[in-house]
Each structure stands twice: as structure tokens, then as C-alpha cells.
Design a protein around this motif. Sequence first.
Motif, PDB file in Angstrom:
ATOM      1  N   GLY A   1       0.734  -1.294   0.121  1.00  0.00           N
ATOM      2  CA  GLY A   1      -0.145   0.010   0.052  1.00  0.00           C
ATOM      3  C   GLY A   1       0.756   1.219   0.031  1.00  0.00           C
ATOM      4  O   GLY A   1       2.027   1.215  -0.088  1.00  0.00           O
ATOM      5  N   LEU A   2       0.260   2.415   0.115  1.00  0.00           N
ATOM      6  CA  LEU A   2       0.950   3.555   0.293  1.00  0.00           C
ATOM      7  C   LEU A   2       1.285   4.139   1.650  1.00  0.00           C
ATOM      8  O   LEU A   2      -0.006   4.031   2.582  1.00  0.00           O
ATOM      9  N   VAL A   3       2.184   4.575   2.324  1.00  0.00           N
ATOM     10  CA  VAL A   3       2.390   5.059   3.448  1.00  0.00           C
ATOM     11  C   VAL A   3       3.341   6.216   3.676  1.00  0.00           C
ATOM     12  O   VAL A   3       4.064   6.077   2.475  1.00  0.00           O
ATOM     13  N   GLN A   4       3.365   6.872   4.680  1.00  0.00           N
ATOM     14  CA  GLN A   4       4.230   8.153   4.784  1.00  0.00           C
ATOM     15  C   GLN A   4       5.771   7.473   5.209  1.00  0.00           C
ATOM     16  O   GLN A   4       5.926   6.564   5.929  1.00  0.00           O
ATOM     17  N   THR A   5       6.679   8.382   4.824  1.00  0.00           N
ATOM     18  CA  THR A   5       7.798   8.041   5.364  1.00  0.00           C
ATOM     19  C   THR A   5       7.962   8.000   7.042  1.00  0.00           C
ATOM     20  O   THR A   5       7.345   8.729   7.640  1.00  0.00           O
ATOM     21  N   GLY A   6       8.840   6.819   7.457  1.00  0.00           N
ATOM     22  CA  GLY A   6       8.518   6.535   8.842  1.00  0.00           C
ATOM     23  C   GLY A   6       7.426   5.680   9.432  1.00  0.00           C
ATOM     24  O   GLY A   6       7.467   5.158  10.552  1.00  0.00           O
ATOM     25  N   GLY A   7       6.550   5.609   8.262  1.00  0.00           N
ATOM     26  CA  GLY A   7       5.455   4.332   8.764  1.00  0.00           C
ATOM     27  C   GLY A   7       6.098   3.166   8.569  1.00  0.00           C
ATOM     28  O   GLY A   7       7.089   2.533   8.179  1.00  0.00           O
ATOM     29  N   SER A   8       4.985   2.061   8.817  1.00  0.00           N
ATOM     30  CA  SER A   8       5.059   0.855   8.755  1.00  0.00           C
ATOM     31  C   SER A   8       4.011   0.018   7.814  1.00  0.00           C
ATOM     32  O   SER A   8       2.843   0.549   7.683  1.00  0.00           O
ATOM     33  N   LEU A   9       4.581  -1.259   7.345  1.00  0.00           N
ATOM     34  CA  LEU A   9       3.487  -2.087   6.799  1.00  0.00           C
ATOM     35  C   LEU A   9       4.140  -3.369   6.956  1.00  0.00           C
ATOM     36  O   LEU A   9       5.108  -3.737   7.330  1.00  0.00           O
ATOM     37  N   ARG A  10       3.081  -4.443   7.061  1.00  0.00           N
ATOM     38  CA  ARG A  10       3.262  -5.802   7.174  1.00  0.00           C
ATOM     39  C   ARG A  10       2.825  -6.525   5.842  1.00  0.00           C
ATOM     40  O   ARG A  10       1.619  -6.590   5.413  1.00  0.00           O
ATOM     41  N   LEU A  11       3.775  -7.200   5.183  1.00  0.00           N
ATOM     42  CA  LEU A  11       3.484  -7.896   4.070  1.00  0.00           C
ATOM     43  C   LEU A  11       3.282  -9.273   4.433  1.00  0.00           C
ATOM     44  O   LEU A  11       4.043  -9.905   5.513  1.00  0.00           O
ATOM     45  N   SER A  12       2.306 -10.215   3.871  1.00  0.00           N
ATOM     46  CA  SER A  12       2.009 -11.358   3.985  1.00  0.00           C
ATOM     47  C   SER A  12       2.274 -12.286   2.733  1.00  0.00           C
ATOM     48  O   SER A  12       1.821 -11.600   1.620  1.00  0.00           O
ATOM     49  N   CYS A  13       2.653 -13.536   2.627  1.00  0.00           N
ATOM     50  CA  CYS A  13       2.844 -14.300   1.302  1.00  0.00           C
ATOM     51  C   CYS A  13       2.315 -15.758   1.812  1.00  0.00           C
ATOM     52  O   CYS A  13       2.725 -16.446   2.716  1.00  0.00           O
ATOM     53  N   ALA A  14       1.062 -16.153   1.332  1.00  0.00           N
ATOM     54  CA  ALA A  14       0.329 -17.306   1.675  1.00  0.00           C
ATOM     55  C   ALA A  14       0.737 -18.387   0.716  1.00  0.00           C
ATOM     56  O   ALA A  14       0.867 -18.080  -0.722  1.00  0.00           O
ATOM     57  N   ALA A  15       1.029 -19.482   0.797  1.00  0.00           N
ATOM     58  CA  ALA A  15       1.566 -20.447   0.010  1.00  0.00           C
ATOM     59  C   ALA A  15       0.506 -21.535   0.085  1.00  0.00           C
ATOM     60  O   ALA A  15       0.161 -21.939   0.986  1.00  0.00           O
ATOM     61  N   SER A  16       0.281 -22.169  -1.078  1.00  0.00           N
ATOM     62  CA  SER A  16      -0.783 -23.204  -1.176  1.00  0.00           C
ATOM     63  C   SER A  16      -0.182 -24.078  -2.291  1.00  0.00           C
ATOM     64  O   SER A  16       0.538 -23.700  -2.908  1.00  0.00           O
ATOM     65  N   GLY A  17      -0.586 -25.483  -2.351  1.00  0.00           N
ATOM     66  CA  GLY A  17      -0.037 -26.634  -3.020  1.00  0.00           C
ATOM     67  C   GLY A  17       0.766 -27.393  -2.327  1.00  0.00           C
ATOM     68  O   GLY A  17       0.646 -27.369  -1.134  1.00  0.00           O
ATOM     69  N   SER A  18       1.582 -28.047  -2.806  1.00  0.00           N
ATOM     70  CA  SER A  18       2.536 -29.067  -2.290  1.00  0.00           C
ATOM     71  C   SER A  18       3.901 -28.335  -1.705  1.00  0.00           C
ATOM     72  O   SER A  18       4.878 -28.347  -2.371  1.00  0.00           O
ATOM     73  N   VAL A  19       3.552 -27.875  -0.478  1.00  0.00           N
ATOM     74  CA  VAL A  19       4.899 -27.040  -0.124  1.00  0.00           C
ATOM     75  C   VAL A  19       5.427 -28.142   0.926  1.00  0.00           C
ATOM     76  O   VAL A  19       5.049 -28.535   1.929  1.00  0.00           O
ATOM     77  N   SER A  20       6.916 -28.213   0.552  1.00  0.00           N
ATOM     78  CA  SER A  20       7.965 -29.197   1.122  1.00  0.00           C
ATOM     79  C   SER A  20       8.318 -28.452   2.578  1.00  0.00           C
ATOM     80  O   SER A  20       8.075 -27.348   2.543  1.00  0.00           O
ATOM     81  N   ARG A  21       8.632 -29.160   3.443  1.00  0.00           N
ATOM     82  CA  ARG A  21       9.188 -28.864   4.954  1.00  0.00           C
ATOM     83  C   ARG A  21      10.461 -28.118   4.758  1.00  0.00           C
ATOM     84  O   ARG A  21      10.725 -27.227   5.432  1.00  0.00           O
ATOM     85  N   VAL A  22      11.295 -28.532   3.550  1.00  0.00           N
ATOM     86  CA  VAL A  22      12.552 -28.143   3.709  1.00  0.00           C
ATOM     87  C   VAL A  22      12.623 -27.113   2.524  1.00  0.00           C
ATOM     88  O   VAL A  22      12.720 -27.358   1.200  1.00  0.00           O
ATOM     89  N   ASN A  23      12.671 -25.860   2.807  1.00  0.00           N
ATOM     90  CA  ASN A  23      12.793 -24.755   1.712  1.00  0.00           C
ATOM     91  C   ASN A  23      13.233 -23.559   2.280  1.00  0.00           C
ATOM     92  O   ASN A  23      13.610 -23.390   3.650  1.00  0.00           O
TER      93      ASN A  23
END
Length: 117
Positions: A10-32
Motif C-alpha cells: 500500500g501507500l504509507v508516509q516516510t517513517g511508517g510501517s507495513l506488514r506484508l504476507s505471502c500465503a503458500a498453497s499446494g505441495s509445500v515441502s518442509r525443507v525450503n
Amino acid sequence: QVQLVESGGGLVQTGGSLRLSCAASGSVSRVNLVAWYRQAPGKQRELVASIGSGGNTMYADSVKGRFSISRDNAKNTLYLQMNSLKPEDTAVYFCNLNDYQSGRQYWGQGTQVTVSS
């Protein structure tokens, strides 16, 4: 096959904060290794931070002390907490997964982060 979907940009001002997320689906192995990359207009894609299956982390010098990468293996989700944001952090942020068991690499579609001065 693995699908990665980023959110939280998103859009944020200097000094601000954001939290990004990345959701994985499918055959996700444990070793990565999962990571966040970013690409600003006219620049090459660069590694921002990475975290292994065991929790070991690495950060680019430009974000050390400001960004924090974490993962929730139970939810197959990767996070990037970004604090003290600067205009030079403006970029499209991509989630990346290296599956050591299959030898495949996957990318998300990217999420835009814009930091206004």
C-alpha cells in the motif's frame, strides 16, 4: 505445484510501517528457503530478506534493523514487517520459495509498496 499470493502492500508516509504476507498453497515441502525480493522502477530485482526452514534469517544491509522476516509453517505463510519506511523502499515486493526437495523455485505476483516523502 505451489502458488504464492502476497498481500499487505500500500501507500504509507516516510517513517511508517507495513506488514506484508505471502500465503503458500499446494505441495509445500518442509525443507525450503523463502524470501522477499523487491524491484523498483528501472532497477534490478534485489533480495530483501530470507528465512530458512530452521528459522535462520538474512537481511540486505539497506533494511537491517528496520525490516523483520518471519514464517508460520503451520499456516504456510511468510511475513515481512517493515518499519521506519523510506522513499527508497518504494518497489514491488515479491515472495519467493526455493523448494529444496523438488529443486523448483516459485514466485508470487508481487505487491506494490509506495513510501511518500
